[in-house]
Design a protein around this motif. Structure first.
Motif, PDB file in Angstrom:
ATOM      1  N   GLN A 117       2.826   5.324   3.359  1.00 46.25           N
ATOM      2  CA  GLN A 117       3.258   6.011   2.140  1.00 46.25           C
ATOM      3  C   GLN A 117       2.181   6.982   1.687  1.00 46.25           C
ATOM      4  O   GLN A 117       0.983   6.685   1.756  1.00 46.25           O
ATOM      5  CB  GLN A 117       3.524   5.008   1.031  1.00 46.25           C
ATOM      6  CG  GLN A 117       4.797   4.227   1.228  1.00 46.25           C
ATOM      7  CD  GLN A 117       5.079   3.364   0.023  1.00 46.25           C
ATOM      8  OE1 GLN A 117       4.189   2.741  -0.521  1.00 46.25           O
ATOM      9  NE2 GLN A 117       6.333   3.330  -0.382  1.00 46.25           N
TER      10      GLN A 117
ATOM     11  N   THR B 160       1.841   6.584  -4.552  1.00 45.87           N
ATOM     12  CA  THR B 160       1.742   5.255  -5.129  1.00 45.87           C
ATOM     13  C   THR B 160       2.537   5.235  -6.427  1.00 45.87           C
ATOM     14  O   THR B 160       2.420   6.142  -7.248  1.00 45.87           O
ATOM     15  CB  THR B 160       0.268   4.918  -5.434  1.00 45.87           C
ATOM     16  OG1 THR B 160      -0.483   5.057  -4.232  1.00 45.87           O
ATOM     17  CG2 THR B 160       0.129   3.511  -5.961  1.00 45.87           C
TER      18      THR B 160
ATOM     19  N   HIS C  87      13.035   9.340   6.910  1.00 39.94           N
ATOM     20  CA  HIS C  87      11.638   8.952   7.023  1.00 39.94           C
ATOM     21  C   HIS C  87      11.495   7.856   8.069  1.00 39.94           C
ATOM     22  O   HIS C  87      12.455   7.162   8.387  1.00 39.94           O
ATOM     23  CB  HIS C  87      11.086   8.475   5.680  1.00 39.94           C
ATOM     24  CG  HIS C  87      11.730   7.223   5.191  1.00 39.94           C
ATOM     25  ND1 HIS C  87      12.958   7.218   4.558  1.00 39.94           N
ATOM     26  CD2 HIS C  87      11.351   5.933   5.270  1.00 39.94           C
ATOM     27  CE1 HIS C  87      13.284   5.964   4.263  1.00 39.94           C
ATOM     28  NE2 HIS C  87      12.333   5.170   4.685  1.00 39.94           N
TER      29      HIS C  87
END
Length: 94
Positions: A76, A79, A70
């Motif tokens: 992101q 969560t 990544h």
């Protein structure tokens, strides 16, 4: 952490060595690469074989590998939520 087998250590060293060779031989922009197209293809094939064997060894050991590369600056998409356990019910029968 589990200790690595001799084969796993060899694969790690080979992967790191190939990566260092690629870094050391990569020319600047606009400069012809010193390695032939066939050599570049062979290096890619070596990386693929090393990765495939590492995957096989991990699967044979019964380890589930969900790691994926990544970018650190990528936002992101999920969560993490923290859940509190529900309060315990009292067992008073009054």
């Amino acid at each position: 952490m589990t200790s690595r087998s001799k084969e796993q250590r060899i694969l790690v060293v080979m992967r790191k060595l190939l990566a260092q060779i690629v870094r050391d031989t990569t020319p600047g922009p606009g400069v012809r690469h010193p390695l032939s197209e066939q050599t570049i293809k062979d290096i890619r094939d070596c990386f693929s074989l090393i990765a495939a064997r590492e995957r096989e060894l991990i699967e044979d050991a019964g380890i589930e590998n969900k790691d994926r590369p990544h970018f650190a600056d990528k936002p992101q998409t999920s969560t993490v939520l923290k859940f509190k356990p529900p309060p315990k019910k009292s067992t008073d029968d009054d």
